[in-house]
Design a protein around this motif. Sequence first.
Motif, PDB file in Angstrom:
ATOM      1  N   ALA A  56       0.887  -1.346  -0.038  1.00 17.02           N
ATOM      2  CA  ALA A  56       0.113  -0.012   0.004  1.00 17.02           C
ATOM      3  C   ALA A  56       1.085   1.312   0.065  1.00 17.02           C
ATOM      4  CB  ALA A  56      -1.114   0.134   1.090  1.00 17.02           C
ATOM      5  N   ALA A  57       1.979   1.083   0.839  1.00 11.76           N
ATOM      6  CA  ALA A  57       2.805   2.478   0.799  1.00 11.76           C
ATOM      7  C   ALA A  57       3.561   2.435  -0.475  1.00 11.76           C
ATOM      8  CB  ALA A  57       3.690   2.270   2.014  1.00 11.76           C
ATOM      9  N   TYR A  58       4.091   1.561  -1.061  1.00 10.94           N
ATOM     10  CA  TYR A  58       4.735   1.524  -2.437  1.00 10.94           C
ATOM     11  C   TYR A  58       3.566   2.081  -3.446  1.00 10.94           C
ATOM     12  CZ  TYR A  58       7.385   0.200  -6.303  1.00 10.94           C
ATOM     13  OH  TYR A  58       8.452  -0.003  -7.548  1.00 10.94           O
ATOM     14  N   ARG A  59       2.392   1.547  -3.322  1.00  8.84           N
ATOM     15  CA  ARG A  59       1.577   1.950  -4.488  1.00  8.84           C
ATOM     16  C   ARG A  59       1.287   3.650  -4.059  1.00  8.84           C
ATOM     17  NH1 ARG A  59      -4.375   0.700  -2.675  1.00  8.84           N
ATOM     18  NH2 ARG A  59      -3.563   1.886  -0.948  1.00  8.84           N
ATOM     19  N   ASP A  60       1.314   3.970  -2.966  1.00  6.88           N
ATOM     20  CA  ASP A  60       1.163   5.439  -2.590  1.00  6.88           C
ATOM     21  C   ASP A  60       2.271   6.270  -2.981  1.00  6.88           C
ATOM     22  OD1 ASP A  60      -1.305   4.916  -1.703  1.00  6.88           O
ATOM     23  OD2 ASP A  60      -0.771   5.172   0.336  1.00  6.88           O
ATOM     24  N   ARG A  61       3.489   5.886  -3.212  1.00  4.94           N
ATOM     25  CA  ARG A  61       4.460   6.457  -3.630  1.00  4.94           C
ATOM     26  C   ARG A  61       4.711   6.525  -5.257  1.00  4.94           C
ATOM     27  NH1 ARG A  61       7.028   3.178   0.329  1.00  4.94           N
ATOM     28  NH2 ARG A  61       8.265   2.110  -1.348  1.00  4.94           N
ATOM     29  N   ILE A  62       3.866   5.631  -5.651  1.00  8.86           N
ATOM     30  CA  ILE A  62       3.974   5.350  -7.224  1.00  8.86           C
ATOM     31  C   ILE A  62       2.877   6.502  -7.778  1.00  8.86           C
ATOM     32  CG2 ILE A  62       3.121   4.082  -9.408  1.00  8.86           C
ATOM     33  CD1 ILE A  62       4.378   1.600  -7.850  1.00  8.86           C
ATOM     34  N   ARG A  63       1.763   6.548  -6.958  1.00 10.42           N
ATOM     35  CA  ARG A  63       0.621   7.582  -7.371  1.00 10.42           C
ATOM     36  C   ARG A  63       1.206   8.721  -7.038  1.00 10.42           C
ATOM     37  NH1 ARG A  63      -4.380   4.600  -4.329  1.00 10.42           N
ATOM     38  NH2 ARG A  63      -5.095   3.358  -6.107  1.00 10.42           N
ATOM     39  N   ALA A  64       2.226   9.116  -6.010  1.00 12.92           N
ATOM     40  CA  ALA A  64       2.485  10.436  -5.920  1.00 12.92           C
ATOM     41  C   ALA A  64       3.634  10.880  -6.929  1.00 12.92           C
ATOM     42  CB  ALA A  64       3.025  10.517  -4.557  1.00 12.92           C
ATOM     43  N   ALA A  65       4.347  10.111  -7.516  1.00  6.69           N
ATOM     44  CA  ALA A  65       5.260  10.195  -8.445  1.00  6.69           C
ATOM     45  C   ALA A  65       4.624  10.437  -9.910  1.00  6.69           C
ATOM     46  CB  ALA A  65       6.291   9.289  -8.622  1.00  6.69           C
ATOM     47  N   LEU A  66       3.471  10.327 -10.161  1.00  4.23           N
ATOM     48  CA  LEU A  66       2.675  10.345 -11.284  1.00  4.23           C
ATOM     49  C   LEU A  66       2.577  11.750 -11.786  1.00  4.23           C
ATOM     50  CD1 LEU A  66       1.711   8.416 -13.630  1.00  4.23           C
ATOM     51  CD2 LEU A  66      -0.507   8.740 -12.633  1.00  4.23           C
ATOM     52  N   PRO A  67       3.082  12.232 -12.766  1.00  8.76           N
ATOM     53  CA  PRO A  67       2.930  13.691 -13.131  1.00  8.76           C
ATOM     54  C   PRO A  67       1.605  14.159 -13.546  1.00  8.76           C
ATOM     55  CG  PRO A  67       4.615  12.661 -14.746  1.00  8.76           C
ATOM     56  CD  PRO A  67       4.031  11.733 -13.790  1.00  8.76           C
ATOM     57  N   GLU A  68       1.359  15.464 -13.111  1.00 11.82           N
ATOM     58  CA  GLU A  68      -0.206  15.988 -13.237  1.00 11.82           C
ATOM     59  C   GLU A  68      -0.597  15.458 -14.780  1.00 11.82           C
ATOM     60  OE1 GLU A  68      -1.529  17.791 -10.236  1.00 11.82           O
ATOM     61  OE2 GLU A  68      -2.569  18.344 -12.095  1.00 11.82           O
ATOM     62  N   GLY A  69      -1.968  15.051 -14.776  1.00 15.22           N
ATOM     63  CA  GLY A  69      -2.549  14.871 -16.166  1.00 15.22           C
ATOM     64  C   GLY A  69      -2.334  13.560 -16.795  1.00 15.22           C
ATOM     65  N   MET A  70      -1.480  12.626 -16.127  1.00 17.84           N
ATOM     66  CA  MET A  70      -1.230  11.364 -16.586  1.00 17.84           C
ATOM     67  C   MET A  70      -2.130  10.377 -15.877  1.00 17.84           C
ATOM     68  SD  MET A  70       2.726  10.717 -17.556  1.00 17.84           S
ATOM     69  CE  MET A  70       3.133  10.504 -19.118  1.00 17.84           C
ATOM     70  N   ALA A  71      -2.717   9.512 -16.536  1.00 15.30           N
ATOM     71  CA  ALA A  71      -3.512   8.432 -15.837  1.00 15.30           C
ATOM     72  C   ALA A  71      -2.741   7.106 -15.769  1.00 15.30           C
ATOM     73  CB  ALA A  71      -4.759   8.293 -16.416  1.00 15.30           C
ATOM     74  N   PHE A  72      -2.630   6.419 -14.784  1.00 14.25           N
ATOM     75  CA  PHE A  72      -1.956   5.110 -14.734  1.00 14.25           C
ATOM     76  C   PHE A  72      -2.098   4.435 -13.447  1.00 14.25           C
ATOM     77  CE2 PHE A  72       1.812   2.660 -13.362  1.00 14.25           C
ATOM     78  CZ  PHE A  72       2.164   1.823 -14.487  1.00 14.25           C
ATOM     79  N   GLU A  73      -2.604   3.072 -13.540  1.00 16.71           N
ATOM     80  CA  GLU A  73      -3.034   2.474 -12.382  1.00 16.71           C
ATOM     81  C   GLU A  73      -1.900   1.299 -12.179  1.00 16.71           C
ATOM     82  OE1 GLU A  73      -6.709  -0.407 -10.820  1.00 16.71           O
ATOM     83  OE2 GLU A  73      -6.695   0.432 -12.771  1.00 16.71           O
ATOM     84  N   PRO A  74      -1.272   1.453 -10.951  1.00 16.79           N
ATOM     85  CA  PRO A  74      -0.229   0.355 -10.539  1.00 16.79           C
ATOM     86  C   PRO A  74      -0.951  -0.875 -10.007  1.00 16.79           C
ATOM     87  CG  PRO A  74      -0.114   2.197  -8.891  1.00 16.79           C
ATOM     88  CD  PRO A  74      -1.326   2.692  -9.935  1.00 16.79           C
ATOM     89  N   LEU A  75      -0.894  -1.938 -10.579  1.00 18.91           N
ATOM     90  CA  LEU A  75      -1.436  -3.118  -9.990  1.00 18.91           C
ATOM     91  C   LEU A  75      -0.327  -3.826  -9.054  1.00 18.91           C
ATOM     92  CD1 LEU A  75      -2.881  -4.083 -13.445  1.00 18.91           C
ATOM     93  CD2 LEU A  75      -4.129  -2.929 -11.773  1.00 18.91           C
ATOM     94  N   MET A  76      -0.595  -3.825  -7.883  1.00 21.40           N
ATOM     95  CA  MET A  76       0.359  -4.245  -7.030  1.00 21.40           C
ATOM     96  C   MET A  76       0.667  -5.652  -6.946  1.00 21.40           C
ATOM     97  SD  MET A  76       1.064  -0.973  -6.612  1.00 21.40           S
ATOM     98  CE  MET A  76       2.610  -1.554  -5.509  1.00 21.40           C
ATOM     99  N   THR A  77       1.861  -5.991  -6.397  1.00 22.54           N
ATOM    100  CA  THR A  77       2.111  -7.542  -6.075  1.00 22.54           C
ATOM    101  C   THR A  77       3.015  -7.624  -4.783  1.00 22.54           C
ATOM    102  OG1 THR A  77       4.410  -7.478  -7.146  1.00 22.54           O
ATOM    103  CG2 THR A  77       2.384  -7.950  -8.450  1.00 22.54           C
ATOM    104  N   LEU A  78       3.076  -8.749  -4.155  1.00 20.66           N
ATOM    105  CA  LEU A  78       3.532  -8.711  -2.993  1.00 20.66           C
ATOM    106  C   LEU A  78       4.750  -9.992  -3.376  1.00 20.66           C
ATOM    107  CD1 LEU A  78       1.094  -9.592  -0.544  1.00 20.66           C
ATOM    108  CD2 LEU A  78       1.977  -7.647  -0.610  1.00 20.66           C
TER     109      LEU A  78
END
Length: 350
Positions: A56-78
Amino acid sequence: MSQTLTLTLRRPDDMHLHLRDGAMLEAVLPESARHFGRAIIMPNLVPPVVTAQEAAAYRDRIRAALPEGMAFEPLMTLYLTEDTDPADVAAAHASGLVRAVKLYPAGATTNSQSGVRDFDKVRGVLEKMAGIGLTLCVHGEVTDPAVDIFDREAVFIDRVLDPVRRATPGLRVVMEHVTTKEGVAYARSGGDGLAATITTHHLIINRNHILAGGIRPHYYCLPVAKREVHRLALREAAVSGEARFFLGTDSAPHPDHLKEHPCGCAGCFTATNTLSILGHVFEEEGALDRLEAFTSLNGAAFYGLPPAETTVTLEKRAEPCAYPAKIETGAGTVTVFDPGFPLYWAVREG
Ligand code: DOR
Ligand code: ZN
């Protein structure tokens, strides 16, 4: 005036991607998000992404790193370890946080030290996963030093993968980055619960590209590219349209100083130009009508996701695309995979 050849696809998914963390994540994420809508994110950080909380923390870091205006959904793994708690995995799946668990045999590749040595120790997790329908993504190489590196995938299938699948009926498995005709044949031997990803670079290079006429560290990855007969088997599988085969680029950035090194890291960075390369390959194989299945439909279907609602359009240009040879990151310069020929299929911007 001749008409431009164009091809519109549902927005592709990259079902095997390394985004790293920190400054590297910031630099490479836009390279994927520009063309891909979703990606299965590999958990081999240092330290690895083992628990639901870490994912969950890694997913949040990925979302935070996404530039404005770009849409991208990280599908997480363990990242599966011998200490992974089946209940934590089940909760991460139930909440929709994770889409898969990644199995690295310990020592098989980059940051795999925490992976599995004794497969009996992960029986409970695998059984739980089979019960709840959670996918196991497998790095399929044995680590036995007595096994030749070019044979490690085929031996893994016999020694590990087939016994694990027989012992765990119902376990959904993705054979990640298959590199051999044996891998392709084994993927075809299973039912709906078995699939295989194929990378971009393994459709282009064989082992000669790495070693003949000088050693080319930017073509070194794991599993290492094999003989030409295997590359041809991968191309045939990728363009077949069969539901069990889909794109997982394994785009894996390493800074140049660690690639061009006496003990260079494994990984090819293909996020930037993958779709152009695939346009070239599928056109060469007379299979442009099956590109969408490979990039945008088969993987989503396997993971039970709806196909993307948005599209990308590829167009064949008269002039080669001008991709950068390298991208600068706060963690060093990263070389973009060079297919060795000009690319005319461009992704239309906007
Ligand atoms: O070439 C590879 N690079 N293969 C892997 O399995 C791992 C990846 C990485 O993380 O660099
Ligand atoms: Zn990988």
